[in-house]
Design an enzyme around this catalytic site. Sequence first.
Site, short mmCIF file in Angstrom:
data_model
loop_
_atom_site.label_atom_id
_atom_site.label_comp_id
_atom_site.label_asym_id
_atom_site.label_seq_id
_atom_site.Cartn_x
_atom_site.Cartn_y
_atom_site.Cartn_z
N ASP A 249 -1.08 1.66 8.56
CA ASP A 249 -0.63 0.64 9.51
C ASP A 249 0.56 -0.15 8.96
O ASP A 249 1.46 -0.52 9.72
CB ASP A 249 -1.78 -0.33 9.83
CG ASP A 249 -2.24 -1.08 8.60
OD1 ASP A 249 -2.92 -0.46 7.76
OD2 ASP A 249 -1.90 -2.27 8.44
N GLU B 46 0.04 2.63 0.65
CA GLU B 46 -1.19 2.62 1.44
C GLU B 46 -1.89 3.97 1.38
O GLU B 46 -1.27 4.99 1.08
CB GLU B 46 -0.84 2.41 2.92
CG GLU B 46 -0.40 1.01 3.25
CD GLU B 46 -0.09 0.91 4.73
OE1 GLU B 46 -0.58 -0.02 5.37
OE2 GLU B 46 0.63 1.78 5.25
N GLY C 261 -4.55 5.33 6.43
CA GLY C 261 -4.53 3.93 6.89
C GLY C 261 -3.15 3.34 6.74
O GLY C 261 -2.98 2.31 6.10
N SER D 10 -16.44 -7.97 2.42
CA SER D 10 -17.50 -7.18 1.79
C SER D 10 -17.07 -6.77 0.40
O SER D 10 -17.78 -6.06 -0.29
CB SER D 10 -17.79 -5.94 2.64
OG SER D 10 -16.60 -5.21 2.82
#
Lengths: 320, 320
Positions: A213, A207, A211, A81
């Site tokens: 991760d 990051e 978020g 997107s």
Amino acid sequence: MEPLSLPVYADVVAAALRIEGQAHKTPVMTSRTVNELLGAEVFFKCENLQRMGAFKFRGAFNALSRFDETQRRHGVVAFSSGNHAQAIALSARLLGIPATIVMPHDAPAAKVEATKGYGGHVVVYDRYTEDREQIGRDLAARHGYTLIPPYDHPDVIAGQGTAAKELLETVGDLDALFVPLGGGGLLSGSSLAVRALSPHCKLYGVEPETGNDGQQSFRAGRIVHIEAPKTIADGAQTQHLGQYTFALIRQHVDDVLTASDAQLVECMRLFATRMKLLVEPTGCLGLAAALPMKAALQGKRVGVLISGGNVDMAKLCEWL
Amino acid sequence: MEPLSLPVYADVVAAALRIEGQAHKTPVMTSRTVNELLGAEVFFKCENLQRMGAFKFRGAFNALSRFDETQRRHGVVAFSSGNHAQAIALSARLLGIPATIVMPHDAPAAKVEATKGYGGHVVVYDRYTEDREQIGRDLAARHGYTLIPPYDHPDVIAGQGTAAKELLETVGDLDALFVPLGGGGLLSGSSLAVRALSPHCKLYGVEPETGNDGQQSFRAGRIVHIEAPKTIADGAQTQHLGQYTFALIRQHVDDVLTASDAQLVECMRLFATRMKLLVEPTGCLGLAAALPMKAALQGKRVGVLISGGNVDMAKLCEWL
């Protein structure tokens, strides 16, 4: 599972030759204000001034340049997107390759228009009921398209590495380099350039706080999957690293840091008011992580990678 | 009245040597979007990326560099509520010269702070009851300060001319160059560089529609004085050209054009969204006048001087 064939620095060098004359050699900028804030010499690599407004053009163009005759004829498919969609659509147009982009039905109209403007054929899906990866794979199988993922692909990684290569070739050795981290394409590509050109440089991925991760994965030694994070850094809302990107990050990166949305907004303001540059929230991650490290960076030569500048003006004004 | 001793191109060359290593050689940028809009090849000289955010640093530093020992010891005085104040304060600090800046008592706090931040001593006056030029002259007479006006001074003009010199040396011959016009320092300096380096280039000054004293003066053949104009282009709210700037403009400029505030806002939006650059309204004048000239500029090589980027973010967001 067979071992991954990871890209190496020679692939970054080859990518640099392929994108020459197509990608901009973006400027490296400095700011006395930032130098004074940090007590360091800071070099900003301005990928917000790259074609289509982000580093993503490098990896997309490199990957599509390597298509053989059959692949070129059948075309490429990508799901995104954001900046990857536009990068694939633009690269495909430049190379005369048909491009299909799978986008959520509620993607911002401006992004859909931009992708179509670059000549991409847009297929929409419902992000709450359908799986975009599955749609991409189905389209690829049915029409013979080649799927180019947004980050976990050796040619994409090698292409993204050309930004750090240009930075290091322009300014020479660095003591530290801060790179935004989403899926890890830019960071793992940068790691190849850094280890080849400035081996002692500390390399940090950054990051969004919500978020992290990548940070969890880096520390756990395995890929950690998280829920879709809520952050203004839309380019780093990825839920997990890739096989290739994680392997390179684990091997070459010194640490993964985080920044809050509030810190990103402050950096957007600083870029705009002091450097007259528009930077998207994800592009602010590097500076946001460097600013609190004043003590450690004192007197050092510091690189900061600005990943992109595609920010909606209405949203920017709301945040500021 | 004795004839004015107008600066010549050799003065611009000398100014370039004086400011070397102090002023940035600002980048020249291009935009495929703008090239397609105009059907021309457009080169933007980005003085919004100059030190303190505007071309004014060039002229101020050049003028102060020429002070003799006595002038340096006594110091400089300038009157300005805008970029000239900061340019003089910063140049004076770099050269170790005391600086006094006369500013209106209702000047934006940010501008007063910035000027103080560069080490300038700020004297405030009431813009409705007092005459800043008189205050400046009184301070100069009383304390032995040297008064450096914002535009009508040979050394200021020669310094401003270095921006167009750099542009032409970077990109070569141009068919047309568009330059913002307030008091005429940038335009008259540019005219010296253009006539020396690209003599056949059409040179246009661009004013705000509501403040077209330069256009009236150019056409009447004498300096026309107007009421303080209402426009968002605060760097071009001057009420009349100077003796030096008018003489050079009359001699070397092809025409003076105008742009509306609405056109300036559209250009600010275009710079921000497509080129990721923050440009102040005055800095948009060149592009705003070029865009409606599509037919005349077809296939041409066009220069656009972006004069500065010092725009208040809150105001910018309001306009957009």
